[in-house]
Design a protein around this motif. Structure first.
Motif, short mmCIF file in Angstrom:
data_model
loop_
_atom_site.label_atom_id
_atom_site.label_comp_id
_atom_site.label_asym_id
_atom_site.label_seq_id
_atom_site.Cartn_x
_atom_site.Cartn_y
_atom_site.Cartn_z
N THR A 77 0.77 -1.05 0.01
CA THR A 77 -0.11 0.06 -0.05
C THR A 77 0.82 1.21 0.14
OG1 THR A 77 -1.61 -1.09 1.27
CG2 THR A 77 -1.61 1.25 1.12
N ILE A 78 0.50 2.20 -0.92
CA ILE A 78 1.13 3.47 -1.12
C ILE A 78 0.24 4.69 -0.86
CG2 ILE A 78 2.75 4.95 -2.43
CD1 ILE A 78 4.16 2.17 -3.62
N GLU A 79 0.57 5.44 -0.02
CA GLU A 79 -0.36 6.68 0.01
C GLU A 79 0.37 8.07 -0.47
OE1 GLU A 79 -1.61 7.07 4.10
OE2 GLU A 79 -2.86 5.14 3.90
N LEU A 80 -0.09 8.52 -1.14
CA LEU A 80 0.05 9.97 -1.83
C LEU A 80 -0.84 11.20 -1.55
CD1 LEU A 80 1.30 9.01 -5.38
CD2 LEU A 80 2.90 9.14 -3.59
N THR A 81 -0.09 12.31 -1.28
CA THR A 81 -1.13 13.59 -0.97
C THR A 81 -1.40 14.01 -2.23
OG1 THR A 81 0.81 14.94 -0.83
CG2 THR A 81 0.11 13.97 1.20
N TYR A 115 6.26 -8.42 -12.92
CA TYR A 115 5.82 -7.19 -13.27
C TYR A 115 4.40 -6.67 -12.48
CZ TYR A 115 8.38 -7.28 -17.48
OH TYR A 115 9.39 -7.23 -18.55
N PHE A 116 4.78 -5.26 -11.86
CA PHE A 116 3.82 -4.82 -10.82
C PHE A 116 3.37 -3.45 -11.56
CE2 PHE A 116 6.54 -7.53 -8.71
CZ PHE A 116 5.69 -8.30 -7.88
N ALA A 117 2.21 -3.23 -11.00
CA ALA A 117 1.51 -1.76 -11.16
C ALA A 117 0.61 -1.61 -9.95
CB ALA A 117 0.43 -2.16 -12.43
N LEU A 118 0.36 -0.17 -9.72
CA LEU A 118 -0.42 0.48 -8.56
C LEU A 118 -1.60 0.61 -8.97
CD1 LEU A 118 2.57 3.01 -7.37
CD2 LEU A 118 2.06 0.90 -6.65
N VAL A 119 -2.42 0.11 -8.41
CA VAL A 119 -4.03 0.15 -8.58
C VAL A 119 -4.64 1.01 -7.70
CG1 VAL A 119 -6.25 -1.12 -8.53
CG2 VAL A 119 -4.03 -2.06 -9.41
N LEU A 120 -5.51 2.06 -8.04
CA LEU A 120 -6.11 2.84 -7.03
C LEU A 120 -7.16 2.26 -6.07
CD1 LEU A 120 -6.29 6.16 -6.32
CD2 LEU A 120 -8.10 6.14 -8.01
N SER A 121 -7.04 2.30 -4.78
CA SER A 121 -7.79 1.65 -3.92
C SER A 121 -8.69 2.64 -3.38
CB SER A 121 -7.31 0.84 -3.13
OG SER A 121 -6.38 1.66 -2.31
N ASN A 122 -8.33 3.87 -3.23
CA ASN A 122 -9.14 4.99 -2.43
C ASN A 122 -8.55 6.43 -2.87
OD1 ASN A 122 -11.31 5.98 -0.84
ND2 ASN A 122 -9.67 6.17 0.75
N GLY A 155 -5.89 13.00 -0.76
CA GLY A 155 -4.98 12.19 -1.38
C GLY A 155 -5.10 10.89 -2.02
N TYR A 156 -4.41 10.11 -2.42
CA TYR A 156 -4.91 8.80 -3.06
C TYR A 156 -4.07 7.63 -2.41
CZ TYR A 156 -5.81 12.03 -7.03
OH TYR A 156 -6.06 13.08 -7.54
N THR A 157 -4.74 6.62 -2.45
CA THR A 157 -4.03 5.27 -1.88
C THR A 157 -4.05 4.19 -3.00
OG1 THR A 157 -5.15 5.56 0.50
CG2 THR A 157 -4.41 3.29 -0.01
N PHE A 158 -2.95 3.52 -3.14
CA PHE A 158 -2.71 2.72 -4.25
C PHE A 158 -2.27 1.46 -3.71
CE2 PHE A 158 -1.69 6.96 -6.36
CZ PHE A 158 -2.50 6.63 -7.42
N ASN A 169 -13.73 -0.29 -14.45
CA ASN A 169 -13.55 0.89 -14.02
C ASN A 169 -12.08 1.01 -13.05
OD1 ASN A 169 -15.94 1.77 -14.96
ND2 ASN A 169 -16.86 0.72 -13.16
N THR A 170 -11.33 -0.01 -12.92
CA THR A 170 -10.14 -0.07 -12.13
C THR A 170 -9.27 0.92 -12.74
OG1 THR A 170 -10.56 -2.32 -11.69
CG2 THR A 170 -8.20 -1.28 -11.27
N GLN A 171 -8.65 1.81 -11.97
CA GLN A 171 -7.64 2.90 -12.38
C GLN A 171 -6.37 2.62 -11.99
OE1 GLN A 171 -9.78 6.70 -10.83
NE2 GLN A 171 -9.60 7.21 -13.05
N PHE A 172 -5.43 2.68 -12.90
CA PHE A 172 -3.93 2.27 -12.47
C PHE A 172 -3.20 3.81 -12.72
CE2 PHE A 172 -5.76 -1.21 -14.37
CZ PHE A 172 -5.19 -2.33 -13.71
N LEU A 173 -2.05 3.81 -11.67
CA LEU A 173 -1.37 5.01 -12.08
C LEU A 173 -0.21 4.48 -13.38
CD1 LEU A 173 0.04 7.47 -10.73
CD2 LEU A 173 1.87 6.10 -9.61
#
Length: 392
Positions: free
Chosen positions: A50-54, A337-344, A349-352, A378-382
């Protein structure tokens, strides 16, 4: 004795009971520790994924979001080759007659038009040829008149048949000679119909047979040009095309009309479009390759490229649509291979969440997602900025 045994038995029972209690307490403590360790591991794993960004971090790093989308993927046949022009667009200019170069003002790279004067030649023999034509022309007038007169006399039996045949022969021979000389003068760019005693000249001009660019000049003023010698090379780039080579093993994949993407060595960052126009029917036995003729698509291509320039090309043999993500959305770690999926997302900010992506083919900056069904539409990726976050 009985009292002693009873005391010993009580002590033994107490010791056994104490041991059971200690074992039970120890067992409970161990289970509790194991449970605690597992819970901590799960929390730590979730924390790593889990990665959180403002919003400020997101915007200042110029990150962006996107969804998986359908993209065209192609089976590609690699090819190499160069730009070329049809044989009729490439000429080597010479002269039907030899002579000394009197005037030439051309340089390689200069554009010329069809019929434009390229250079002039001078030779005394040119004068003799014009003289012979004018003499034959003058004789023909007399011989034609004599022939017609003898023909009438022969019909009236006034003149002999022999005399008539002689006049006919002289007339026809001179007529053929004059027509032959007229053709030779035409090859010298001299109009026989306009030739008179007053405009006989010792020079002839050589004009350009096509429009195009001068690529080579092999003569200079004062040099003597022989009839078999090339003076100037000209190429017309209006019908510039691709001459490519593919390996024999790929021949069955290539068909007429298939799209071609090509790049030049000097600028591999840009690609250009073409299409398969012809497929050679013979195979080069030395390197086992087959020639492919490609037509360029787009305007002003002849102004961008020159014949002989090396190109690297891809022929799109087959096409299909597949769900894909941009290459920038994926990060490779230890072969996965990995990607960051927007969970919230919120005003703050955002949580991936880091998710593994099964990848397939790549094409034009996109990568096929083999496990696309693991994510809803509807899944959003970074799609931009994932590399630094995942590898930190």
């Amino acid at each position: 004795m009985k009292n002693y045994n009873k005391k010993n038995m009580k002590k033994y029972a107490a010791i056994v009971l104490m041991g059971i209690l200690i074992q039970a307490m120890t067992s409970c403590s161990t289970k509790s520790d194991i449970k605690g360790t597992k819970e901590e591991a799960v929390v730590q794993e979730l924390k790593n994924k889990t990665i959180e960004l403002t919003k400020l971090q997101f915007e200042s790093s110029k990150m962006s979001l996107g969804k998986k989308e359908l993209k065209d993927f192609h089976e590609v046949v690699k090819a190499t080759g160069m730009f070329d022009v049809p044989p009729e667009n490439r000429v080597s200019v010479s002269s039907y007659y030899s002579g000394t170069v009197k005037e030439i003002k051309l340089l390689p790279g200069e554009r010329v038009k069809k019929g434009q004067l390229l250079f002039t030649l001078e030779n005394p023999e040119f004068v003799q040829l014009q003289q012979d034509f004018l003499e034959a022309k003058g004789q023909l007038i007399y011989l034609q008149s004599d022939f017609e007169r003898q023909k009438n006399l022969s019909q009236d039996n006034v003149s002999s048949q022999k005399t008539f045949l002689k006049s006919e022969s002289d007339y026809m021979v001179t007529k053929v000679r004059m027509q032959s000389l007229s053709k030779k003068l035409a090859l010298m760019n001299i109009n026989a119909n306009l030739l008179t005693l007053d405009n006989i000249r010792s020079t002839i001009i050589v004009n350009s047979p096509i429009s195009g660019y001068v690529t080579q000049v092999d003569i200079s003023k004062g040099a003597f040009l022989n009839t078999s010698q090339t003076a100037i090379n000209i190429v017309n780039t209006d019908e510039l095309h691709l001459e490519l080579k593919i390996f024999e093993k790929d021949l069955l994949k290539v068909k007429l009309g298939q799209a071609i993407k090509f790049r030049i060595q000097e600028d591999k960052s840009n690609s250009y479009d073409a299409s398969v126009h012809l497929v050679n029917k013979t195979i080069d036995t030395k390197d086992r390759t087959v020639g492919i003729h490609g037509h360029l698509e787009g305007t002003n291509m002849s102004n961008k490229f020159n014949p002989g320039m090396y190109v690297e090309a891809e022929i799109y043999a087959t096409s299909s649509q597949k769900l894909a993500l941009p290459e920038d959305a994926l990060v490779e770690i230890d072969g996965k291979y990995f990607a960051l999926v927007l969970s919230n997302s919120s005003n703050k900010g955002y949580t991936f969440v880091k998710k593994e992506i099964k990848v397939g083919a790549t094409n034009d900056g996109f990568v096929e997602v083999l496990n696309a069904m693991d994510f809803d539409e509807n899944t959003q990726f970074l799609t931009k900025g994932a590399f630094n976050l995942i590898t930190e």
